[in-house]
Design a protein around this motif. Structure first.
Motif, short mmCIF file in Angstrom:
data_model
loop_
_atom_site.label_atom_id
_atom_site.label_comp_id
_atom_site.label_asym_id
_atom_site.label_seq_id
_atom_site.Cartn_x
_atom_site.Cartn_y
_atom_site.Cartn_z
N HIS A 8 0.84 -1.19 0.00
CA HIS A 8 0.00 0.00 0.00
C HIS A 8 0.88 1.25 0.00
O HIS A 8 0.63 2.20 -0.73
CB HIS A 8 -0.92 -0.02 1.22
CG HIS A 8 -1.81 1.19 1.33
ND1 HIS A 8 -2.85 1.40 0.47
CD2 HIS A 8 -1.79 2.23 2.17
CE1 HIS A 8 -3.45 2.53 0.79
NE2 HIS A 8 -2.81 3.05 1.82
N ASP A 63 -12.76 0.53 -6.16
CA ASP A 63 -12.90 -0.19 -4.90
C ASP A 63 -14.35 -0.57 -4.71
O ASP A 63 -15.20 -0.22 -5.51
CB ASP A 63 -12.40 0.65 -3.73
CG ASP A 63 -13.09 2.01 -3.66
OD1 ASP A 63 -13.89 2.30 -4.56
OD2 ASP A 63 -12.83 2.75 -2.72
N THR A 70 -13.33 -6.15 -10.21
CA THR A 70 -13.01 -4.79 -9.77
C THR A 70 -11.52 -4.64 -9.51
O THR A 70 -10.93 -3.62 -9.84
CB THR A 70 -13.79 -4.46 -8.49
OG1 THR A 70 -15.18 -4.59 -8.76
CG2 THR A 70 -13.52 -3.06 -8.03
N ASN A 71 -10.92 -5.66 -8.95
CA ASN A 71 -9.53 -5.55 -8.54
C ASN A 71 -8.55 -5.57 -9.70
O ASN A 71 -7.42 -5.12 -9.56
CB ASN A 71 -9.18 -6.69 -7.58
CG ASN A 71 -9.99 -6.63 -6.31
OD1 ASN A 71 -10.46 -5.57 -5.93
ND2 ASN A 71 -10.18 -7.76 -5.67
#
Length: 159
Positions: A8, A63, A70-71
């Motif tokens: 992240h 998200d 979606t990812n």
């Protein structure tokens, strides 16, 4: 330090600084769904025009629900109006083209509201819809009171 947090952090280093706040939440109070869809169809609004030179567009991963679909796809559009600094993030559909169009509509409304303030058609339409909602709520409350009184009267007549 666990691995997901590290990735992240690396992701944030690669993204431009102006998108970091947008990737979490929208920061303006104007709703993300276009307010004036019916009025836009009739072209009765006089919103400020946006030129492509004033816009900075970026495609990021969306998200929310959707799992792998979606990812893996970058169909979320982040659009920034450079002169005003307004940023819009749109991930309402799976189509990039539809998201681009919707993001431009939302950004146009927000820019119009930013520059015109209370004179904006967006602001006037929002106030009118709030007034209608309050009126509808008031009428529903009055009807509920009438129903209560009517039931009380019926119970008194039975006794």
């Amino acid at each position: 330090m666990n691995v997901p947090r590290l990735f992240h952090f690396a992701f944030l280093l690669q993204t431009p600084s102006w998108t970091r706040g947008v990737l979490r939440k929208q920061q303006l109070s104007v709703p993300s769904v276009p307010l004036l869809q019916a009025a836009r169809k009739s072209n009765s609004l006089n919103l400020l025009e946006l030129s492509e030179a004033e816009l900075e567009e970026q495609f990021v991963r969306g998200d929310g629900p959707g799992g792998q679909a979606t990812n893996k796809t970058n169909n979320c559009v982040v659009l920034k109006h450079i002169p005003s600094g307004i940023v819009v993030k749109c991930h309402q559909t799976r189509s990039v083209e539809k998201n681009r169009r919707i993001a431009r509509e939302i950004l146009q409304e927000k820019v119009d509201l930013f520059y015109k303030g209370e004179d904006s058609d967006v602001f006037k339409e929002k106030k009118a819809s709030e007034k209608q909602k309050q009126e509808k709520k008031r009428r529903a409350k009055e009807n509920l009171e009438r129903k209560k009184l009517f039931k009380e009267m019926q119970q008194l007549e039975k006794e």
